[in-house]
Design an enzyme around this catalytic site. Structure first.
Site, mmCIF file in Angstrom:
data_model
loop_
_atom_site.group_PDB
_atom_site.id
_atom_site.type_symbol
_atom_site.label_atom_id
_atom_site.label_comp_id
_atom_site.label_asym_id
_atom_site.label_seq_id
_atom_site.Cartn_x
_atom_site.Cartn_y
_atom_site.Cartn_z
ATOM 1 N N ASP A 158 -2.274 -3.243 -4.536
ATOM 2 C CA ASP A 158 -2.969 -3.450 -3.257
ATOM 3 C C ASP A 158 -3.831 -2.357 -2.959
ATOM 4 O OD1 ASP A 158 -4.123 -4.947 -1.299
ATOM 5 O OD2 ASP A 158 -2.066 -4.983 -0.009
ATOM 6 N N ASP A 163 -4.026 1.736 4.534
ATOM 7 C CA ASP A 163 -4.425 0.618 5.255
ATOM 8 C C ASP A 163 -4.418 1.386 6.620
ATOM 9 O OD1 ASP A 163 -5.342 -1.041 3.294
ATOM 10 O OD2 ASP A 163 -3.953 -2.837 3.943
ATOM 11 N N ASP A 206 0.853 -1.230 -0.064
ATOM 12 C CA ASP A 206 0.102 -0.032 -0.045
ATOM 13 C C ASP A 206 0.981 1.201 -0.014
ATOM 14 O OD1 ASP A 206 -2.767 -1.473 0.507
ATOM 15 O OD2 ASP A 206 -1.398 -2.237 2.118
ATOM 16 N N ARG A 239 -14.096 0.280 -1.465
ATOM 17 C CA ARG A 239 -13.501 0.568 -0.140
ATOM 18 C C ARG A 239 -12.898 2.032 -0.068
ATOM 19 N NH1 ARG A 239 -8.947 -4.386 0.489
ATOM 20 N NH2 ARG A 239 -10.492 -6.192 0.349
#
Length: 444
Positions: free
Chosen positions: A263, A267, A224, A322
């Site tokens: 990815d 996060d 990430d 997301r």
């Protein structure tokens, strides 16, 4: 940046407002502090790298707040232009307050994927060995080429990850500062500020083929742009996250599946807490922000009572899903603008024990996308979703979701009321305000 942000906390003489704004425009991205003497106001430059999160500005302002490296001594202030310099600056002085100014775009993988490859790794041979026609779909891959792929991936992991210590401010200088192919690891530390930086998502050079992932297998990737892992009091502000020169549409396919090399963009996981994500742009990506990374019992034991995150005045555009997907956390998402295209999946993922409050947001959807898809139910978890506008129309997101997708009925009422908000803009004005003020290159 809006006028409200730029002058928040400073005394401004109203009748001199226009002159001050003209001075700010001339100075460009240098912030101003007004010194008031009698009836006059005098502007002087101020270093935005010393700025701290305002009181009451989201979860990161809880308790002692977030000050980053604002108290850094002169010796702990550095300007970097290379990846090696950046890593050295992070390591210098331990957790003493530090300010790292980034000039230009720093490429963490400038030497290319070949520089990470372990001797003997051969992608063509990897494809031949694990072709489903040869290997099948019943067992995970193993053997020499998989071992060499894993070794190559470990080399890349070491090279492109940078670990951020406590009490650090990282800030971009000018409109073109940022990182390409880097992964910032904000792990197990407290009090970090990351501002005014453009992140081009890392490209995983060595994705793993997993034939057991789904009915027809999948390529799985790592990295990430930024990971907040067990860290507290983190402020991410006026940054831009994109896939840059390598959008998913440019990636090839093997074994009938896209060769996924991305990815997430951000996060927030493993008990991270007190995070404010403000005035950023998240663009042209698939899996964007994950808050809480697993439903497992071991993860729940770490995440329950944590993952308190505020997202406000962010622009989410050209994304698939997301934005964010939430597990466990008390997440306050307000005054954000979501712009969808034909590839849109959903914005808010309602996951295990999440307590999402989504209010005063604006959504711009094409005719082909129904408003019911804005919410996606993964687990039973009530949420609050009030005063949201879809294409300029006030819309009850929960009601429209339940009407369009009755198999995933959502319940209303997150069970808590956010109080850590500075200024809530009317939802009707959010699209204009956010589109004009969000992203890197606007504060210094």
């Amino acid at each position: 940046m809006t006028d409200t942000q730029k002058w928040h906390g400073h005394a401004i003489i109203a009748w001199r407002g226009r002159a001050v704004r003209r001075a700010a425009a001339l100075i460009g991205c240098t912030a101003l502090v007004l010194t008031v003497t009698g009836t006059t106001a005098e502007a002087r430059p101020r270093d935005p790298a010393r700025e701290t999160l305002a009181a009451g500005d989201g979860w990161a302002s809880e308790g002692a707040g977030t000050t980053g490296g604002s108290a850094a001594a002169a010796a702990q202030v550095s300007t970097v232009t290379t990846w090696a310099q950046f890593k050295a600056a992070l390591a210098a002085g331990g957790s003493a307050p530090k300010i790292i100014k980034v000039r230009g775009t720093i490429d963490a993988g400038a030497e290319g994927c070949g520089s990470f490859a372990a001797p003997g790794y051969d992608f063509d041979q990897y494809l031949a060995d694990y072709d489903p026609a040869v290997w099948g779909y019943d067992q995970v891959v193993s053997g020499e080429q998989e071992d060499l792929r894993a070794a190559s991936a470990a080399n890349q992991d070491t090279a492109i990850k940078a670990y951020v210590p406590a009490n650090t401010t990282i800030i971009g200088l000018g409109p073109d500062a940022g990182f390409k192919g880097a992964s910032l690891q904000i792990k197990g530390v407290d009090n970090v500020i990351v501002r005014n930086l453009a992140f081009e998502s890392p490209l995983d050079c060595f994705p793993q083929w997993d034939p057991t992932d789904g009915d027809t297998g999948n390529w799985n990737s790592e990295y990430d742009s930024a990971v907040v892992y067990g860290a507290t009091h983190i402020w991410l502000d006026h940054d831009t996250f994109t896939d840059g020169d390598h959008p998913d549409s440019s990636l090839p396919s093997y074994f009938g599946r896209i060769y996924e090399q991305h990815d997430g963009e951000l996060d927030i996981v493993k008990g991270a807490d007190h995070v404010t994500v403000s005035w950023n742009v998240f663009a042209d990506h698939d899996k964007t922000i994950l808050i809480g990374n697993s439903d497992s019992a071991s993860t729940a034991a770490v995440d329950r009572g944590h993952l308190k995150v505020t997202l406000h005045h962010n622009l989410f555009t050209g994304l698939v899903e997301r934005a964010p997907r939430v597990r466990f956390g008390q997440v306050d998402s307000y005054n954000n603008h979501f712009v969808a295209d034909a590839g849109y999946g959903y914005s808010y993922g309602i996951g295990m024990e999440s307590q999402l409050v989504a209010e005063h947001n604006a959504f711009t959807l094409p005719a082909s996308v129904g408003a019911g898809t804005i919410l996606k139910k993964w687990k039973e978890a009530p949420l609050t979703a009030a005063d949201n506008y879809v294409n300029g129309v006030l819309t009850d997101l929960i009601a429209v979701h339940n009407a369009e997708i009755p198999a995933e009925t959502l319940q209303s009422g997150a069970g808590w009321t956010p109080v850590l908000r500075t200024k809530v803009d009317p939802a009707r004005t959010v699209a204009r305000i956010v589109d004009r003020g969000a992203g890197a290159g606007r504060i210094c």
